[in-house]
Write a protein that holds these residues in place. Structure first.
Motif: not given
Ligand code: F6P
Length: 406
Positions: A359, A377, A312, A315-316, A375, A372
């Motif tokens: 991703r 999509h 959290n 995350k990267y 995350y 980013d």
């Protein structure tokens, strides 16, 4: 404006012809009149099957040697005439493996500078794949696959005995053709084409890349990560839908990960395309969750709260205990993409990847903030389509199975 000869250099199966085509395409995109003169084309037209025999390349075989020199002379003459009639950059596509051959080219072509561009490919996986692909050429149609491979390996062996890397030549550029990297150079000062060619060889081009994620798995339904689960019925129907959707697209290469769900997703599509090359690359295996492999997200939250908190917060950058982070993933994904694009050359390619992998793949094309990336999509009923050449820039997300919710 000064004109230029570009003479490719390198052992067979090192990516010379692909790079020659890229140089031509890149120069043409800038309005330069560029053309390729390929010794192999002249050889096949003049001598046909006779020149497929490996002994033709034996340096001790005087017939073969003289025939190859004659072909080289003929090609140089055609290139010279073409430049005299308005061409600007003539690209000589041949092995030009020996120093003696290159000295001959420099001595013969005195009207304009000669820039030698050497292609090096020391990636065993790519080299092997390139050699195998050569066995599929029409030139080897009359041979069994094994005989064609043996034949081609013998040919390479003969070239190795005469091969000298670039050194004494006046102008040269030595390129790792698998990594778009200049290894060494002696610049052709004053040629307006040199900076353009240098730029072309280091830039990453994507002719047509389709990037899909595997279809739904049991683990996806449960919220479980990693592992090697099969597709669900819905996942299989997504794979069928992908195959139907791609029916009218040319696909010369399909890359999967080594995971079952990736193979299963590609299977219906490959069943319709016996001629498509397929390769499983470990580089495209999903992020390795280490101690958390196979666990439910909810389980991780309860039993390993530090992991959830770590992800959290960052995350990267956060790596699973004994596993990977997105940041770690980047290097191997980049290596996989480089391999895939090198093998595909200028033909269309599909990668069937995973959520985290796709991703990271996308982030290599998008100027995205790293935080980013985890995350982005990545639905299981849509693919991304990317084209990135001097002439075309395309980046689109296409639904292929609108009825299946993700
Ligand atoms: O949930 C499917 C999955 O592919 C897992 O195997 C993988 O750990 C995860 O996605 C990656 O996504 P995130 O980083 O958002 O957990």
């Amino acid at each position: 404006m000064r004109k230029l000869y570009v003479a490719m250099v390198g052992l067979p199966a090192r990516g010379k012809s692909t790079l020659a085509r890229r140089i031509r395409q890149g120069l043409r995109a800038e309005g330069t009149r560029a053309e390729i003169f390929n010794n192999g084309d002249v050889r096949r037209a003049l001598l046909g099957a006779e020149s497929t025999e490996p002994d033709f390349y034996d340096p001790e075989n005087s017939f073969g040697r003289e025939a190859r020199e004659m072909i080289c002379r003929q090609n140089l003459e055609q290139a010279r005439q073409w430049l005299a009639q308005g061409g600007e950059v003539a690209i000589l596509d041949a092995t030009n493996a020996s120093r003696a051959r290159r000295a001959y080219i420099e001595k013969t072509l005195t009207d304009h500078p000669v820039l030698f561009v050497e292609c090096v490919n020391e990636d065993p996986l790519l080299l092997n794949a390139c050699i195998r692909r050569k066995a599929d050429l029409p030139e080897y149609a009359a041979f069994s696959r094994d005989a064609a491979l043996e034949n081609f390996m013998t040919r390479i062996g003969y070239y190795e005995t005469i091969y000298d890397p670039l050194r004494d030549e006046k102008y040269w550029l030595c390129v790792d053709s698998t990594a778009n990297r200049v290894l060494a150079e002696r610049p052709c000062e004053g040629s307006p084409f040199y900076p353009a060619i240098r730029e072309i060889v280091v830039s990453v081009w994507v002719h047509s890349l389709f990037l899909a994620r595997h279809g739904q798995t049991e683990f996806n339904v449960q919220g479980r990560i990693g592992g090697d689960p099969p597709l669900t019925a819905k996942g299989r129907s997504q794979a069928e839908a992908l195959a139907r959707h791609m029916q009218n697209h040319r696909l010369d290469w399909v890359f999967t990960s080594t995971r079952f769900r990736s193979h299963e997703t590609a299977a219906p599509l490959l069943a319709q395309r016996p001629d498509t090359h397929v390769m499983a690359l470990k580089e495209f295996d999903e992020i390795w969750a280490g101690d958390c492999e196979g666990m439910l997200y909810t389980e991780i939250r309860e039993r390993m709260p530090d992991v959830t908190a770590g992800r959290n917060a960052d995350k990267y950058g956060y790596a699973y205990p004994n596993g990977e982070s997105y940041a770690i993933l980047r290097e191997r994904v980049q290596r996989g993409l480089r391999r895939a694009l090198f093998l595909a050359g200028d033909s269309p390619v599909l990668i069937v990847g995973h959520q985290a992998i796709n991703r990271v793949l996308l982030s290599l094309f998008l100027r995205q903030r790293t935080e980013d990336v985890p995350y982005i999509h990545i639905p299981q009923n849509q693919y991304y389509h990317i084209e990135l050449t001097p002439q075309r820039k395309v980046f689109e997300r296409i639904p292929y199975d609108p009825v299946s919710a993700v």
